[in-house]
Design an enzyme around this catalytic site. Structure first.
Site, mmCIF file in Angstrom:
data_model
loop_
_atom_site.group_PDB
_atom_site.id
_atom_site.type_symbol
_atom_site.label_atom_id
_atom_site.label_comp_id
_atom_site.label_asym_id
_atom_site.label_seq_id
_atom_site.Cartn_x
_atom_site.Cartn_y
_atom_site.Cartn_z
ATOM 1 N N SER A 50 -14.739 15.814 -22.639
ATOM 2 C CA SER A 50 -14.425 15.288 -23.971
ATOM 3 C C SER A 50 -13.538 14.058 -23.943
ATOM 4 C CB SER A 50 -13.750 16.372 -24.824
ATOM 5 O OG SER A 50 -14.702 17.313 -25.259
ATOM 6 N N GLU A 106 16.179 -7.647 35.315
ATOM 7 C CA GLU A 106 14.995 -8.489 35.177
ATOM 8 C C GLU A 106 15.134 -9.865 35.818
ATOM 9 O OE1 GLU A 106 12.005 -7.838 33.985
ATOM 10 O OE2 GLU A 106 12.473 -5.747 33.482
#
Length: 884
Positions: free
Chosen positions: A488, A117
């Protein structure tokens, strides 16, 4: 006579002279003037250029960040979630990044990056002018922009502050920032910033995160080949991805090795050996979050408070309420419970075949495979081969094998009789490996879903949350988002309203045929038990007593109680609501049930205890939100009823835990929803099972059968090491202990007795020797359920009554006479939504009703129930309320 030069120059006569003309004077002064003018022009031109550049730099640097801001720069990092004991359970991030210091990068990695790089990184001042010149020449020759000239510092400036647009203006800004960065930071600091910031593909930012993802190791431990591979990725994270394009990645890696060799970083032998090596990936597949539904709920709450950007980029530390062990138990309890249900239901042969869809077996990928699988997991697999006594399948890249014992429960003897290549089957992975393939058992995924939620009674901490069967297939949270009919499990609100009205657990109520206008309810078993205590009526989940109590106290009072408990659903005011014809989320039900073991106190469920920033500074704490809902005496009275359910009622199976527990079952008509909600002294937990499509779970798939076993598996872990815990008041109240002991005893078996025919003029006695022949008549308040004769058929409703009607006000039902004139039901309207602790009203004793042939209440003007909001579920009309 000699002639002087001056004389020779003068003419001597009138004739033409043949002498040479005199020499011209020198021109040096004139040339100097011209050179001076050119110099001035050049200087002026340079001044204009310099001024222009300075002006442009000034113009385009005004909006650039100040370099000193970089000293306080924090890269976007992961927000981590921790459970109660500080163990990581998940994270949020837009950029997966792990920040490390300079020494965290292997030297070979640093050398590889610099070689490919920025070869002059150690010597330049931010800009490499020779490289820029070479790039310009290349671009002019090729008429393009293919040659890059950015240094590491310029790349860092671009990644930190600028866009990726390839323009002259951006390049100018990039160069300016690079010079400033070089002046403010050392080379080590610049490389550290670069190494933590750069994107390397697959959602990974920085070399440490990429190293852990691609090679399952830290960046400081990378080898030469691994370092060269990562160093080549900044050029094109997608183009050179070793996962998406392995051949390009290999060529790029070898180019890095060649550059390192030419720079003298490695020898020719090392480079040649590395070039011959494979990529050597050891990709760390993401693990499934242990609590994906819980994590998503936390994310939503954090984003409401802090915003999406801070949640995903600020690197927060979130201390949640989750208990890792309980969550793991909850996960296993739900999937195991559903697998047991599926086997009980039988093989349905609902299998997708990818070949029929035009997809090849090799190309097929199931959403389950995006995450790593482990032994014990339930996953989908694609069948790759079939023999009569063997099934070969694939889960991602892993092979699995099934043998006859693994599908024996289906009733099929030979695999090729019901399975074929290309089928997508549901399997349970084991820890056994045979001939390179993992052994698995065949399971079934017919679409049944389940959810579970557990909270701490004292703090409201959500300890475990499961929102469905498979998060990879459905992210819908059925614990917090799904509103389902409660069956219930709604009855505790009815009985609470009655207890607040003065009813007692040992009061007698008649379970017999009755009609409320055109509404003729019936019990789950389609029978009647005559006179029984409220405790036994509640424990056995009898429908008729619940409806009578609701009619007596008024359905509006029942709705008010439910809302005080925290139920937010819009509840229509009609009588079948008492049997659960209302939709409520599991989260609200669990929070409501925790009121009972909390002595009437409701603690709002919470997910987060504390949020801190990256520096450890607390940003927000969420203290428990407490609200008083019912009185302490009402709560403890209800506890006796709820504990009777798990002692000898519909939830008696829970007594196997040998621990103080209470709860309530719930089953809706056609068995579309199965519930169990219960608690120990420290934890309240709820479980729901059903289909998203609201189809029936199957005959007799009640809450006690489908949901209770899942609840018990969860609670076994929850009560471990809590052998001595007791409910509030058990040690300090002898009367409460006596009440709880009585509630825990099953009702005595009725003794058959002769039933004399009542005379027409007989007057009711205070203590009749035998019960009335009419089961609907209310028996004396002795606390004993008298035997009854065979129950007559339910009375037919009046012919002029409208269907689906129900009284809105408490009717003067002979089965539940009006209370004594000396007592009126308290309104119990607490200030601010909280119940005020007041002395309980006198005990309500239900007197004996006159004997009659049938008990039919006066019919008020009928009111049709409102239409249901969900078109996929029928309106909760009376026929939908046969429940336990």
């Amino acid at each position: 006579m000699a002639v002087t030069p001056e004389q020779s120059m003068q003419p001597s006569g009138l004739g033409r002279s043949h002498r040479l003309p005199p020499e011209l004077p020198p021109l040096r002064p004139r040339r100097r003037k011209l050179a001076g003018k050119k110099a001035i022009i050049v200087l002026l031109t340079l001044a204009v250029i310099t001024g222009s550049l300075a002006g442009l730099t000034l113009v385009y640097s005004v909006d650039l960040p100040q370099i000193h801001d970089l000293e306080r720069y924090r890269p976007s990092t992961t927000t981590d979630l921790y459970d109660q004991k500080g163990r990581n359970i998940g994270s949020f991030a837009l950029e997966r990044r792990i920040v490390i210091n300079y020494d965290g990068f292997a030297p070979v990695l640093r050398q590889a990056v610099i070689s490919i790089e920025d070869k002059t990184f150690e010597s330049h001042g931010g800009i490499n002018f020779f490289r820029i010149g070479g790039a310009l020449v290349h671009d002019l020759r090729t008429h393009g922009r293919g040659q890059g000239a950015s240094t590491l510092t310029m790349q860092l400036a671009r990644n930190l502050f600028l866009s990726a647009d390839r323009t002259a203006i951006r390049k100018l800004q990039e160069a300016y920032l690079s010079i400033q960065i070089e002046r403010a930071f050392t080379k080590e600091q610049i490389f550290t910033l670069y190494g933590n910031q750069i994107y390397l593909g697959s959602g990974m930012y920085g070399f440490e995160a990429a190293s852990q993802y691609f090679f399952s190791k830290h960046a400081k431990d990378l080898t030469l080949t691994e370092a060269a591979l990562l160093a080549g990725l900044p050029k094109g994270p997608v183009a050179y991805s070793p996962i998406l394009s392995p051949e390009k990645a290999l060529r790029r890696r070898n180019l890095v090795l060649s550059e390192m060799e030419s720079d003298g970083v490695i020898t020719h032998a090392q480079a040649e050996q590395a070039r011959q090596a494979p990529l050597g990936l050891h990709v760390a597949h993401p693990e499934m979050s242990v609590a994906p539904w819980f994590q998503e709920e936390v994310r939503r709450e954090l984003e409401k408070r802090f915003g999406s950007e801070q949640v995903h980029e600020a690197g927060l530390r979130v201390d949640t309420t989750l208990d890792l062990e309980l969550q793991q138990t909850a996960n296993r309890a739900v999937v195991d419970g559903l697998a047991i249900y599926e086997r009980r239901r039988g093989w349905k042969a609902r299998i997708q075949n990818v070949l029929n869809d035009g997809i090849s077996i090799e190309d097929y990928k199931h959403p389950d495979w995006a995450l790593k699988s482990h032994p014990g997991d339930y996953v989908h697999a694609i069948v790759t081969g079939i023999l009569p006594l063997e099934i070969r399948a694939r889960v991602g890249a892993d092979e699995v094998v099934l043998l006859p014992d693994d599908w024996k429960w289906t009733g099929q003897h030979y695999a090729d009789a019901f399975i074929k290549p290309g089928d997508v089957i549901y399997v349970h992975l084991t820890d056994t490996v045979e001939e390179g393939a993992r052994r698995a058992s065949l399971e079934q995924d017919s679409g049944a879903q389940g959810s579970l939620l557990a909270i701490d009674n004292t703090t409201g901490d959500v300890l475990a949350m499961v929102g469905g069967r498979d998060y990879a297939l459905s992210q819908f949270n059925r614990a917090t988002q799904a509103e389902r009919q409660t069956g219930s499990s709604f009855k505790p609100y009815v009985y609470t309203a009655a207890i607040e009205g003065g009813a007692k657990p040992d009061d007698i109520i008649v379970d017999g045929p009755v009609s409320f206008g055109s509404y003729t309810p019936h019990n789950y078993e389609n029978d009647y038990k005559g006179a029984m205590t409220l405790t036994n009526a509640f424990a056995e989940s009898r429908n008729i007593p619940a409806l009578k109590l609701a009619a007596r106290v008024g359905i509006h009072k029942v709705i008010d109680v439910a809302h005080r408990f925290g139920v937010t659903s819009n509840i229509p005011a009609y009588l079948p609501i008492a049997l659960g014809a209302v939709e409520i989320t599991l989260e609200e039900q669990v929070a409501s049930y925790s009121v009972f073991p909390n002595d009437g106190i409701r603690v709002k469920p919470r997910l987060i205890r504390k949020v801190s920033n990256a520096d450890g500074i607390t940003l927000w704490e969420d203290p428990p939100a407490v609200d008083e809902v019912i009185s302490q005496q009402t709560a403890r009275t209800m506890m006796s009823l709820l504990r009777a359910v798990t002692a000898h009622g519909t939830g008696a199976q829970a007594s196997q835990l040998n621990h103080p527990v209470g709860g309530k079952t719930g089953t809706t008509s056609d068995y579309t929803d199965a519930w169990f909600l219960g608690f120990s002294p420290s934890i309240t937990c709820g479980v729901w099972v059903g289909f998203d499509s609201r189809e029936s779970l199957g005959e007799k798939e009640t809450g006690a059968k489908a949901a209770l076993p899942i609840w018990m598996t969860m609670m076994k872990q929850a009560i471990a090491s809590k052998d001595n815990e007791q409910f509030l008041g058990e040690q300090t109240s002898p009367k409460a202990n006596q009440l709880l002991k009585a509630a825990a005893e099953p009702p005595a078996k009725p003794i058959p007795a002769a039933t004399p025919k009542p005379s027409s003029d007989a007057k009711p006695k205070s203590a009749p020797a035998a019960p009335s022949a009419n089961p609907a008549a209310t028996q004396p308040n002795h606390g004993v359920a008298y035997p009854t004769a065979k129950s007559p058929a339910a009375p037919k409703p009046a012919t002029d009554a409208k269907p689906n009607s129900a009284p809105l006000a408490p009717a003067a039902n002979p089965a539940i006479p009006q209370p004594r004139s000396a007592f009126t039901y308290p309104s119990a309207k607490p200030p601010g939504g909280a119940a005020t602790r007041t002395p309980p009203p006198p005990a309500l004793r239900i007197p004996t009703a006159p004997t009659s042939q049938k008990t039919t209440p006066p019919t008020p003007k009928p009111t049709s129930p409102p239409s249901h909001t969900n078109s996929t579920e029928p309106s909760p009309s009376p026929k939908h309320q046969s429940d336990r």
